[in-house]
Structures are given as C-alpha cells and as structure tokens.
Scaffold this motif. Structure first.
Motif, mmCIF file in Angstrom:
data_model
loop_
_atom_site.group_PDB
_atom_site.id
_atom_site.type_symbol
_atom_site.label_atom_id
_atom_site.label_comp_id
_atom_site.label_asym_id
_atom_site.label_seq_id
_atom_site.Cartn_x
_atom_site.Cartn_y
_atom_site.Cartn_z
ATOM 1 N N THR A 1 -7.521 15.394 -6.361
ATOM 2 C CA THR A 1 -6.594 14.268 -6.507
ATOM 3 C C THR A 1 -7.355 12.965 -6.710
ATOM 4 O O THR A 1 -6.919 12.082 -7.418
ATOM 5 N N PHE B 1 1.799 8.612 -6.652
ATOM 6 C CA PHE B 1 1.871 10.065 -6.526
ATOM 7 C C PHE B 1 3.235 10.642 -6.923
ATOM 8 O O PHE B 1 3.561 11.764 -6.569
ATOM 9 N N PHE C 1 6.774 7.919 4.521
ATOM 10 C CA PHE C 1 5.864 7.202 5.409
ATOM 11 C C PHE C 1 6.696 6.279 6.288
ATOM 12 O O PHE C 1 7.588 5.584 5.794
ATOM 13 N N ILE D 1 4.255 14.305 -5.214
ATOM 14 C CA ILE D 1 3.545 15.573 -5.042
ATOM 15 C C ILE D 1 3.491 16.032 -3.591
ATOM 16 O O ILE D 1 3.268 17.201 -3.317
ATOM 17 N N ASN E 1 1.241 3.745 -3.119
ATOM 18 C CA ASN E 1 0.905 5.171 -3.057
ATOM 19 C C ASN E 1 2.079 6.005 -3.552
ATOM 20 O O ASN E 1 1.901 6.955 -4.312
ATOM 21 N N ALA E 2 3.289 5.633 -3.099
ATOM 22 C CA ALA E 2 4.476 6.384 -3.509
ATOM 23 C C ALA E 2 4.584 6.379 -5.032
ATOM 24 O O ALA E 2 4.824 7.405 -5.658
ATOM 25 N N SER F 1 7.280 12.738 0.135
ATOM 26 C CA SER F 1 6.799 12.314 1.448
ATOM 27 C C SER F 1 7.645 11.147 1.955
ATOM 28 O O SER F 1 8.266 10.429 1.170
ATOM 29 N N ASN G 1 0.820 -1.204 0.000
ATOM 30 C CA ASN G 1 0.000 0.000 0.000
ATOM 31 C C ASN G 1 0.856 1.257 0.000
ATOM 32 O O ASN G 1 0.639 2.187 -0.786
ATOM 33 N N ASP H 1 9.328 9.047 -1.096
ATOM 34 C CA ASP H 1 9.129 9.336 -2.521
ATOM 35 C C ASP H 1 9.457 10.789 -2.814
ATOM 36 O O ASP H 1 9.610 11.596 -1.890
ATOM 37 N N LEU I 1 -9.210 4.045 1.783
ATOM 38 C CA LEU I 1 -9.287 3.065 2.880
ATOM 39 C C LEU I 1 -7.916 2.496 3.217
ATOM 40 O O LEU I 1 -7.677 2.029 4.321
ATOM 41 N N GLN J 1 -10.606 9.182 3.741
ATOM 42 C CA GLN J 1 -10.054 10.528 3.642
ATOM 43 C C GLN J 1 -8.984 10.561 2.562
ATOM 44 O O GLN J 1 -8.082 9.737 2.541
ATOM 45 N N GLN J 2 -9.115 11.522 1.682
ATOM 46 C CA GLN J 2 -8.068 11.738 0.690
ATOM 47 C C GLN J 2 -7.702 13.206 0.737
ATOM 48 O O GLN J 2 -8.446 14.024 1.274
ATOM 49 N N ILE K 1 2.226 15.989 0.620
ATOM 50 C CA ILE K 1 0.933 16.082 1.308
ATOM 51 C C ILE K 1 0.948 17.330 2.191
ATOM 52 O O ILE K 1 1.903 17.540 2.936
ATOM 53 N N GLY L 1 -7.561 8.164 -8.396
ATOM 54 C CA GLY L 1 -8.422 7.056 -7.989
ATOM 55 C C GLY L 1 -8.139 6.624 -6.561
ATOM 56 O O GLY L 1 -7.461 7.311 -5.805
ATOM 57 N N GLY L 2 -8.679 5.466 -6.182
ATOM 58 C CA GLY L 2 -8.447 4.953 -4.834
ATOM 59 C C GLY L 2 -9.647 5.225 -3.945
ATOM 60 O O GLY L 2 -10.494 6.058 -4.250
ATOM 61 N N SER L 3 -9.699 4.498 -2.828
ATOM 62 C CA SER L 3 -10.877 4.563 -1.977
ATOM 63 C C SER L 3 -10.634 5.350 -0.703
ATOM 64 O O SER L 3 -11.554 5.711 0.002
HETATM 65 P P1 ADP Z 1 -6.241 5.580 -1.612
HETATM 66 O O1 ADP Z 1 -6.796 4.230 -1.850
HETATM 67 O O2 ADP Z 1 -7.193 6.680 -1.909
HETATM 68 O O3 ADP Z 1 -4.889 5.799 -2.179
HETATM 69 P P2 ADP Z 1 -4.958 5.710 0.975
HETATM 70 O O4 ADP Z 1 -5.595 5.582 2.311
HETATM 71 O O5 ADP Z 1 -3.887 4.764 0.642
HETATM 72 O O6 ADP Z 1 -6.155 5.639 -0.049
HETATM 73 O O7 ADP Z 1 -4.414 7.174 0.844
HETATM 74 C C1 ADP Z 1 -5.205 8.270 1.231
HETATM 75 C C2 ADP Z 1 -4.768 9.546 0.588
HETATM 76 O O8 ADP Z 1 -3.518 9.983 1.122
HETATM 77 C C3 ADP Z 1 -4.524 9.426 -0.897
HETATM 78 O O9 ADP Z 1 -5.712 9.525 -1.639
HETATM 79 C C4 ADP Z 1 -3.625 10.635 -1.124
HETATM 80 O O10 ADP Z 1 -4.401 11.816 -1.197
HETATM 81 C C5 ADP Z 1 -2.792 10.675 0.148
HETATM 82 N N1 ADP Z 1 -1.472 10.002 -0.036
HETATM 83 C C6 ADP Z 1 -1.137 8.776 0.398
HETATM 84 N N2 ADP Z 1 0.162 8.478 0.099
HETATM 85 C C7 ADP Z 1 0.653 9.555 -0.545
HETATM 86 C C8 ADP Z 1 1.942 9.876 -1.112
HETATM 87 N N3 ADP Z 1 2.970 9.028 -1.065
HETATM 88 N N4 ADP Z 1 2.082 11.091 -1.697
HETATM 89 C C9 ADP Z 1 1.050 11.960 -1.740
HETATM 90 N N5 ADP Z 1 -0.190 11.730 -1.229
HETATM 91 C C10 ADP Z 1 -0.397 10.534 -0.620
#
Ligand code: ADP
Length: 691
Positions: A357, A305, A394, A336, A301-302, A392, A297, A333, A366, A351-352, A338, A362-364
């Motif tokens: 974005t 974005f 993580f 972009i 995400n990395a 970012s 996950n 990464d 969750l 929450q996104q 956060i 896309g994405g949920s």
């Molecule tokens: P999704 O399934 O929407 O990606 P996540 O819970 O994994 O759900 O992430 C939630 C939100 O956090 C993403 O929609 C994005 O807005 C932000 N996010 C997560 N990881 C990153 C990242 N590496 N760089 C920028 N934004 C991020």
C-alpha cells in the motif's frame, strides 16, 4: 515461711531470666550491622551501638549523653540544642511539640522516617530509621529506640539516575530543536519551489512538460507534509506541542475540512458527506488548528483509500457537563478497509498496513500517530474499526469547553417554514441528511432517490394543485441525471419553480446548469446555514405569480457575491525577500487583487499612515532586517490603526510564534511556504466575508 521462700525464689529466677534477656538484647544491639540508638524523652542519647559510632565517626564518650540533634540535620544543616524546637522528618521540618509530631511519634507504633545524620567530617548521611516510642521513659530513661539504615549508596544510584534522565531529556530537547530548526530551514526554500511550480502550471505547457511539473509539485507537497509531520512529532516527543484556547464554530470547521478534501476525490466516484449532530453547541473553546489537523488527516486518509462510495464526517456529543462537552467525531469511508490485526499498529509511528500500500498511496505513516497524541493531549482518544474490503470508521473524541461568547444563533430563516421542497438524490445517506436539515427548518420535505420518482412526485403534485415551492436536485445520478431532470421539470410545470443543483463540485458546469434551467448551484457538502440561505435567496427571487423576477436568469453560486468584492480589495504586502515577494505578488495579482508592496517595516508604516483608507488588509513578513514584522505591527497598532487586519507570513513553525503574532496585535498568521488556497481563505475570512 515456705510461701515467702517460694516468692523469693521466683523473684530471683525472674530477675535472672530478665538479666539473660537484657544481655542477649545488648549483645544483639552491639553486634548488629545496623546502627541503633536509644534516647530518652528529651532526645538525649542513652545508648548507641558500634555501627552507629562507625557511621558518624565519633568515639562513644562523645556520643553518649549528648543530644541526638548534634548528629542529625535539624534545621537547614544546623541543629538546635534545645529539644522541642524543629525536627526534620520525611523531608519536612516540624515543630517538635506540634500535633503532627505527636502523630509522627505515636507510642507503640513503629514509625519509618527519612532523615539525615552528619558525620564528624560534616558529610551528610541520608538514612531511613525504624523508630518506636515508649513514653514511660523519662529523663535519662529509654524512650525512643531507633534502628537505622544508611541509604547513601541507594541515594547515589538515585541521583545518578536522575542525572542521566536529565541528560537524556536535554539531548532529546536538543534533538527536537535541531529538528524544528532544520524543518524551518527546509520550509523556506520549499516556499519558492512549490509556489513557482504552481505558477508554472498556469503557463502554456505541452503535456509532457505539464506532467513533469505536476510531478515536481506533488513531490514537493509530499516532502512538505513529511517535514510538517516530523516537526509535529518532535514537538510532541519533546512535550512542546502547544494548544490554544480559542472560541470557534465547530460546524464551520467541519465543512471547511470537507471543502479542503473535496479536490482529492474530484476524479473518483466518491461523495463527501458532512453530518452535524443537532445538539452540538454553536461555539466551543479549544484549539481549532489541532482539531482541524486531525480531521484533515482522517478525512484525507478516507479520501486516499476510497475509490467509490462515500466518505463522511460526522460530529456529535458523546457526553456533556455544565462547562464542557466530549466531542465524538466519526470519519467513515467505503474504501479498502484495514485488517483487524493492524487496527492498533497504524497508530504507531511509521506503521502502515503493508509495503504494497505504501508504494501505491504514499505517506509517511506519521499522521495517525500524531493524531493519537493530539487527541490524548486534548483529553480524548482515537481508534478505528474496519471491515477489509468494505470500509473503515475512525473515531475521535476530544474534550471541549463550552463557550460563553456570543452563542451564535442557528435559527433557520423564518421564511422557509411550511415551504414545500422536493429533494432528489440517489445517495440515500445524503438524501436523509438534507431532509433532516430542511425538516428542522420547518419545511415540508418530499425525498426521492431517482429522477423518475421525482417526476412522478411532481406530476402528482400538479394533479392536486399543490406544487412544490422549490426543488433540490443532485446532478450525478444513474439513469436520468440532474440536468435532464431539470429540463423535464421545466417542461412539465408552467410555474417557474426555483431549481437548485446541489452536488459534488466535481460536476459543476455553469453553462450546463443554466442551460438545463437551474437557478442556483451549491457544492456538496455545504453547511446547513449556507444551504438554507441559498434556498431563501432563490425563494425570494420568485414573485407572487411564481415567475422568477430576473429578466436574464443568472446562476446564483456561493461565489457570486464574492467575485464582485475581490476586484475592489487592496492589499499592502510587506516583504523584503525578493523570491518570496515575487511569488506572493504574482499569486495575488493573478487572482485579481490589488497589491501595493512595501520592502521593509518602515516603508509599510509610512505607506499605511499616509493612506490608511486605501488598504483592506496587510500581509506582513516576520523576519525583516531592522524593523521586523512584530515591531512594525506594534507601531501601527500604537498609532491607532486597530481595525486593519494584519496577517503574518512566517516561515517559523516553531512554538510560540503564533502566540507572539497574536500578542503584538496581528489577527492571524499563515505559514510559509504560502499556499494559494490558504492565502485566499484568509483574505475571504478577513476581508470578503468580514461581516
Ligand atoms: P500515512 O501518512 O502513511 O497515510 P497515517 O498514519 O495517516 O500515515 O496512516 C497509516 C496507515 O494506516 C496508512 O498508510 C494506511 O495503511 C492505514 N490507513 C489509515 N487510514 C485508512 C483508511 N481510511 N482506510 C484504509 N487504510 C487506512
């Protein structure tokens, strides 16, 4: 005479005062709304007020002079008539004479007991009582003085609360199992949709058709990941997320995750790096599936974005104890980023960062919520830091047990010690990491970040007649790329130094590599061991005179060995559902495996028992009429076929199925819809790379 008079008078006055106090005291006891009783040292009731009589519903003459135990619970709702046996205080029975009771009845201290009385109608009345003892009291003289509070109403509220909590929990559970069942039902047809879309994409399609099918596939995958997310989320909500304890190699897991993410950055100018701390133990015990899930996950995400630069997974030890470590994984990464005020909310469900974005990426919303829950359930945490526009990081921590199992030796091959290597990579992080790995193996490393620098280093080495034993070159570099550099090196040196292309798999092109004179290719990132083994192999192919021994140089890749094995593998596929069967059969035969089909459990047993040597692995459906996958496996294992790997294919993602698979003797399971990468991964793990 006068003195005597005085004393008499004083006595009389004191007596009168005492009488007055006693009267007031008695008045207070009689009129107060709190039940009060006074007993002697043997628990016989000397006095009880009206409130007490009202509470228990007996007239005064049936109470005074009776044992208190007649009206209170002494043992399981009955009472003993002799004092000195069991008393019920604060939800426990005590022997009246025991030390504990002495402690509970210490003189002069106000004790607060929870206990129960029973009224005339045999209704149990819960109470708390403040009680004080004076042991100067003897038989028939006051010893214990208790002020009682009837807490029946309070208790009723408590019970109602507990009941409504239970009801809510039950409803929640019903909701979760509904969700789990629903997602199971949805996953089954998804199997067909995604699988056949994959197949369709491999047929001849014009560009418009290919575009439509690709969209179907992407939507299907998005839907599936949403279903999986909801399933996990509901499992966590219901406290049903199960964690296994398995010995595994965390370094292998990290590189696996990188490999899995690689296709997502294939068309971007992004490099994927993997860094493993030197002190990380080789084998640990935890739940590899969950750690993998979280890392996928984060790294996913990395990748999502980040459009250029790099994404990096690094693993280290944060703290260490005799039997455990606190793992600290970082996913960095250059994407972009956060905004600071969103750094915490992204870990909350749905929450996104912004609606804008959501549409683009896309994405949920969750994923991170599930990651946070998992990390906390594993004794760790997850958090993020970021600089918008720059990237970012993580952080994930998790408690892992150290494994006593075979401590895998991570000793580098001895043959590499003191060998001279030149590395060229324009990504300095990557350069430093490879340098570190090779230096730890005892090699003498020269690192250059440009092709020009590398050529200069080679010229200098030629001048001092101290040439490198091997060169490792990145392919995509600004200015002169790796292919060009390889060609130049071949022109410069008479000696055939082995050249290894070590690069993001996006730019692998076997023909170009061979043409340029490379001897080997490895995708980046590859595990330390894989890199070292590849170098060892390339070095061993160079003879004493520095000539490559093979007449026709053939590019060595990580697949070279595997491809040969694949065509000799024979799979017994056990599946009764015609759609699933068709899909699995196509998937496997197309990939070059030999497949025999059994339509049910009994057929599988018959086929395997007749020719056990013929098969290398069994892929077994679980839900089959009559003999299901579990029973079929048990019968096979009982017949003594213990070596053959059996992998379950299950649409049932609910808790307990994986344990059940392992407990009946299956080696592993894959969940449906079966995905080609995962099936091949398992085949590789259990058959191709068995040793
Ligand atoms: P999704 O399934 O929407 O990606 P996540 O819970 O994994 O759900 O992430 C939630 C939100 O956090 C993403 O929609 C994005 O807005 C932000 N996010 C997560 N990881 C990153 C990242 N590496 N760089 C920028 N934004 C991020």
């Amino acid at each position: 005479m006068f003195l005597e008079e005085q004393i008499k008078k004083f006595r009389k006055q004191t007596y009168a005062e005492l009488q007055e106090v006693k009267k007031q005291f008695e008045h207070l006891i009689t009129t107060t709304l709190n039940p009060i009783i006074i007993t002697d040292d043997q628990a016989w009731i000397i006095n009880a007020n009206k409130a007490f009589l009202d509470m228990i519903g007996y007239p005064e003459d049936e109470v005074k002079g009776k044992l208190i135990y007649k009206f209170s619970i002494v043992e399981k709702g009955t009472y003993k008539t002799t004092a000195g046996e069991l008393v019920y205080i604060n939800d426990k029975f005590f022997e009246y004479t025991s030390e504990k009771v002495s402690e509970l009845t210490r003189e002069g201290k106000v004790h607060n007991w929870k206990t129960y009385y029973i009224n005339k109608n045999r209704v149990i009345i819960p109470v708390t009582q403040d009680i004080i003892f004076s042991f100067k009291g003897t038989r028939k003289r006051p010893c214990a003085f208790a002020i009682i509070q009837n807490i029946t109403e309070q208790r009723k509220t408590e019970i109602a609360l507990i009941k409504s909590k239970e009801a809510a929990e039950q409803a929640n559970q019903a909701k979760s199992s509904f969700l789990a069942n629903m997602s199971h039902e949805i996953r089954t047809p998804m199997n067909g949709i995604i699988g056949f879309t994959d197949m369709l994409l491999e047929t001849e399609l014009d560009s418009e058709q290919a575009d439509y099918v690709t969209t179907i596939k992407q939507s299907g995958e998005a839907l599936l990941s949403l279903i999986n997310g909801i399933l996990d989320f509901s499992k966590i909500e219901a406290g049903k997320m199960d964690f296994k304890e398995i010995d595994f190699d965390i370094e292998v897991l990290a590189y696996d995750v990188c490999k899995l993410i690689q296709p997502r950055i294939i068309n971007k100018n992004v490099e994927c790096l993997c860094r493993i701390g030197d002190n990380l133990p080789a084998m640990v015990i935890s739940d590899p599936y969950r750690i993998r899930q979280v890392l996928i996950n984060l790294l996913g995400n990395a990748a999502k974005f980040t459009d250029h630069g790099e994404i990096e997974l690094s693993l280290d030890i944060e703290a260490e104890w005799d039997d455990r470590i606190l793992l600290h994984a970082k996913v960095r990464d250059t994407g972009i980023g956060i905004p600071t005020d969103k750094l915490d909310s992204i870990f909350r469900a749905f929450q996104q960062v912004g609606a804008s974005t959501t549409g683009k990426y896309g994405g949920s919303g969750l994923g991170l919520t599930i990651c946070r829950q998992i990390s906390r359930l594993m004794g760790g945490n997850i958090w993020a830091e970021s600089e918008p526009g720059r990237g970012s990081i993580f952080h994930l921590t998790s408690l892992l047990k150290k494994s006593n199992e075979r401590q895998v030796k991570r000793f580098p091959p001895v043959s590499l010690s003191r060998k001279k290597v030149l590395i060229t990579d324009d990504n300095t992080t990557s350069l430093e990491m490879i340098k570190h790995i090779l230096e730890s193996a005892g090699m003498f490393v020269t690192g250059r970040s440009t092709s020009e620098g590398a050529l200069k280093a080679i010229e200098a080495a030629l001048n001092t007649k101290n040439l490198f034993d091997i060169c490792i070159l990145d392919i995509l570099m600004p200015g002169m790329d790796g292919y060009e550099l390889a060609k130049r090196i071949r022109l410069l040196c008479e000696k055939q130094i082995p050249l290894l292309a070590f690069s993001s798999s996006a730019d692998r092109n076997a023909n170009l590599c061979e043409e340029a004179g490379f001897n080997g290719f490895l995708p980046k990132p590859s595990s330390r061991m894989k890199l070292l083994k590849m170098i060892e192999r390339l070095l061993s192919e160079t003879n004493e005179k520095g000539q490559l021994e093979k007449k026709e140089p053939k590019l060595v890749t990580q697949y070279s060995i595997r491809e040969d094995v694949k065509h000799t593998i024979s799979i017994l596929l056990v599946e009764d559902n015609p759609v699933n069967l068709k899909l699995a059969l196509k998937l496997l035969t197309k990939a070059g495996y030999g497949v025999a089909v059994a339509g049910n459990g009994q057929e599988a047993i018959d086929m395997f028992s007749t020719e056990p040597k013929k098969y290398d692995i069994i892929l077994m459906d679980i839900q089959m009429p009559k003999l299901n996958g579990f029973d079929t496996t048990k019968i096979l294992r009982d017949k003594g076929f213990t070596q053959i790997p059996i992998i379950a294919m299950t649409a049932n993602a609910m808790q307990g199925v994986s344990e059940k698979c392992l407990s009946v003797g299956m080696n592993d399971y894959i969940s449906k819809p079966i995905k080609r990468e995962i099936v091949f991964e398992k085949l590789r793990e259990y058959v191709v790379e068995k040793e």
